[in-house]
Scaffold this motif. Structure first.
Motif, PDB file in Angstrom:
ATOM      1  N   LEU A 150     -32.171  -1.419  54.710  1.00 21.34           N
ATOM      2  CA  LEU A 150     -32.469  -0.852  53.398  1.00 21.34           C
ATOM      3  C   LEU A 150     -32.053   0.613  53.334  1.00 21.34           C
ATOM      4  O   LEU A 150     -31.490   1.070  52.324  1.00 21.34           O
ATOM      5  CB  LEU A 150     -33.962  -0.994  53.097  1.00 21.34           C
ATOM      6  N   ALA A 193     -28.405   0.743  52.951  1.00 21.69           N
ATOM      7  CA  ALA A 193     -27.983   0.405  51.596  1.00 21.69           C
ATOM      8  C   ALA A 193     -28.184   1.577  50.643  1.00 21.69           C
ATOM      9  O   ALA A 193     -27.329   1.850  49.785  1.00 21.69           O
ATOM     10  CB  ALA A 193     -28.747  -0.821  51.104  1.00 21.69           C
ATOM     11  N   ILE A 194     -29.298   2.288  50.790  1.00 23.61           N
ATOM     12  CA  ILE A 194     -29.598   3.400  49.882  1.00 23.61           C
ATOM     13  C   ILE A 194     -28.644   4.570  50.104  1.00 23.61           C
ATOM     14  O   ILE A 194     -28.133   5.173  49.153  1.00 23.61           O
ATOM     15  CB  ILE A 194     -31.060   3.847  50.058  1.00 23.61           C
ATOM     16  N   ALA A 231     -25.695   4.513  51.712  1.00 21.17           N
ATOM     17  CA  ALA A 231     -24.380   4.043  52.162  1.00 21.17           C
ATOM     18  C   ALA A 231     -23.269   5.020  51.808  1.00 21.17           C
ATOM     19  O   ALA A 231     -22.351   5.252  52.609  1.00 21.17           O
ATOM     20  CB  ALA A 231     -24.091   2.669  51.556  1.00 21.17           C
ATOM     21  N   ASP A 232     -23.335   5.605  50.615  1.00 19.67           N
ATOM     22  CA  ASP A 232     -22.288   6.538  50.198  1.00 19.67           C
ATOM     23  C   ASP A 232     -22.223   7.765  51.106  1.00 19.67           C
ATOM     24  O   ASP A 232     -21.149   8.347  51.303  1.00 19.67           O
ATOM     25  CB  ASP A 232     -22.525   6.986  48.756  1.00 19.67           C
ATOM     26  N   MET A 267     -20.992  -0.248  53.583  1.00 23.61           N
ATOM     27  CA  MET A 267     -21.018  -0.542  52.152  1.00 23.61           C
ATOM     28  C   MET A 267     -21.302  -2.016  51.871  1.00 23.61           C
ATOM     29  O   MET A 267     -21.768  -2.372  50.797  1.00 23.61           O
ATOM     30  CB  MET A 267     -19.685  -0.150  51.526  1.00 23.61           C
ATOM     31  N   ARG A 276     -25.050  -3.342  50.723  1.00 23.38           N
ATOM     32  CA  ARG A 276     -25.574  -3.335  49.354  1.00 23.38           C
ATOM     33  C   ARG A 276     -25.486  -4.691  48.658  1.00 23.38           C
ATOM     34  O   ARG A 276     -26.502  -5.204  48.190  1.00 23.38           O
ATOM     35  CB  ARG A 276     -24.857  -2.258  48.539  1.00 23.38           C
ATOM     36  N   PRO A 277     -24.302  -5.295  48.557  1.00 18.22           N
ATOM     37  CA  PRO A 277     -24.260  -6.604  47.881  1.00 18.22           C
ATOM     38  C   PRO A 277     -25.063  -7.673  48.606  1.00 18.22           C
ATOM     39  O   PRO A 277     -25.668  -8.538  47.961  1.00 18.22           O
ATOM     40  CB  PRO A 277     -22.761  -6.944  47.858  1.00 18.22           C
ATOM     41  N   PHE A 324     -28.751  -6.985  47.800  1.00 16.75           N
ATOM     42  CA  PHE A 324     -29.019  -7.251  46.384  1.00 16.75           C
ATOM     43  C   PHE A 324     -29.186  -8.749  46.152  1.00 16.75           C
ATOM     44  O   PHE A 324     -30.142  -9.189  45.500  1.00 16.75           O
ATOM     45  CB  PHE A 324     -27.880  -6.714  45.519  1.00 16.75           C
ATOM     46  N   THR A 374     -15.418  -6.621  45.504  1.00 22.51           N
ATOM     47  CA  THR A 374     -16.668  -6.276  46.181  1.00 22.51           C
ATOM     48  C   THR A 374     -16.509  -6.445  47.691  1.00 22.51           C
ATOM     49  O   THR A 374     -16.117  -7.512  48.164  1.00 22.51           O
ATOM     50  CB  THR A 374     -17.829  -7.158  45.683  1.00 22.51           C
ATOM     51  N   SER A 419     -18.123  -7.004  51.111  1.00 14.97           N
ATOM     52  CA  SER A 419     -19.359  -7.522  51.696  1.00 14.97           C
ATOM     53  C   SER A 419     -19.051  -8.006  53.106  1.00 14.97           C
ATOM     54  O   SER A 419     -17.894  -8.037  53.541  1.00 14.97           O
ATOM     55  CB  SER A 419     -19.925  -8.669  50.845  1.00 14.97           C
TER      56      SER A 419
END
Length: 306
Positions: free
Chosen positions: A47, A50-51, A53-54, A99, A102-103, A106, A250, A252
């Motif tokens: 998590l 994911a938050i 990641a950038d 990255m 995230r997908p 989600f 995307t 993944s």
């Protein structure tokens, strides 16, 4: 009259667990149960990835990189500014791995919420209302359980288009019956409890009994099946992406595996390309199992004996 009063008194005295108290007790149990704590820790780590990641990913995952001499930075081994090397197109593998969280998350979390919600509602209505409603909902559940999982998901996504929302829809359609059947059995038991009888005696409506007196008691089972659905959803999303049914734009874990397979990374011994996303998939599925195992022991303490 005395009998009615005794039923009402017994029902009022019977402990009716409150949802916040049950959730707090479940969280405390998670922190003290080794396997559940490990599963929660894995989810927390992913998590955080994911938050942020950038900020963590050093490059754009779709950016084609070049060396200082202007040549394509293709198939570089780990090192030289690339922790996991680069792909055959010169893209940073570590950035794609980060990255890709995230997908995956989600789809996993959204599908888990959908499965828990649909399964809880269907199980609650089927178990409490009974009769024709129960028979109709359970026959529908039997029908859905008879559908082959991955082929149905592939056909559905191929018909309505590849997207994360459609993957969530497909997983929710196929996984809710398992939760609904177990929750229905729990509701059948709860409907015979004294506090439910006392609520009927005091004139509570059927809707109030279902939503106020019974629904809070099925939250633990909903959470249990939701945690299991997270792993299934992430695996499904990765499988579809690997088979070419994912979103083209995307990045993944599934698309990473698909690109590595199409580029024959195994033959080139580019293990850094496909092993990391595979390990991540194993970890998230394992985390869901560990959490569900710990929570199952909370619901059924005898499982932890011996």
């Amino acid at each position: 009259m005395a009998a009615i009063e005794s039923v009402a008194t017994a029902g009022a005295a019977a402990p009716r667990p409150r949802t916040p108290g049950r959730i707090a007790r479940a969280l405390r149990h998670m922190l003290h149960h080794p396997s559940a704590l490990m599963g929660v820790s894995i989810y927390v780590i992913f998590l955080i990835l994911a938050i942020f990641a950038d900020l963590i990913a050093p490059y754009d995952p779709t950016e084609i990189l070049f060396k200082d001499d202007g040549r394509l930075a293709a198939s570089l081994p780990p090192g030289q500014g690339h922790w996991l090397g680069t792909t055959n197109l010169g893209r940073d593998v570590f950035s794609q791995l980060v990255m890709g969280v995230r997908p995956s998350f989600f789809v996993g979390v959204t599908a888990a919420l959908a499965v828990a919600m649909i399964g809880s509602v269907v199980g609650l209505f089927a178990g409490y209302l009974g009769g024709l409603v129960d028979r109709a909902l359970m026959r529908l559940a039997d029908l859905v359980l008879g559908l082959p999982f991955l082929p149905f998901v592939i056909v559905l996504v191929a018909l309505i288009g590849p997207s994360q929302r459609n993957v969530v829809l497909a997983v929710a359609i196929l996984l809710w019956p398992n939760a609904a059947r177990v929750i229905r059995a729990q509701v059948l038991t709860l409907a015979q409890r004294q506090f439910v009888e006392a609520a009927r005696v005091t004139g509570a409506s059927e809707w109030r009994i279902m939503l106020v007196h019974i629904a809070p008691n099925i939250v633990p089972l909903s959470f249990l099946y939701g945690s299991i659905a997270v792993g299934w959803a992430i695996l499904t999303q990765a499988s579809l992406s690997f088979l070419g049914f994912g979103e083209a734009d995307t990045i993944s874990w599934g698309t990473m595996l698909q690109d590595a397979y199409a580029s024959q990374a195994l033959d080139r011994q580019q293990y850094f390309w496909f092993i990391p996303p595979g390990i991540c998939l194993v970890l998230v599925v394992l985390a869901g199992f560990l959490i569900s195992r710990g929570y199952e022991e909370l619901l059924f303490p005898k499982l932890g004996e011996g």
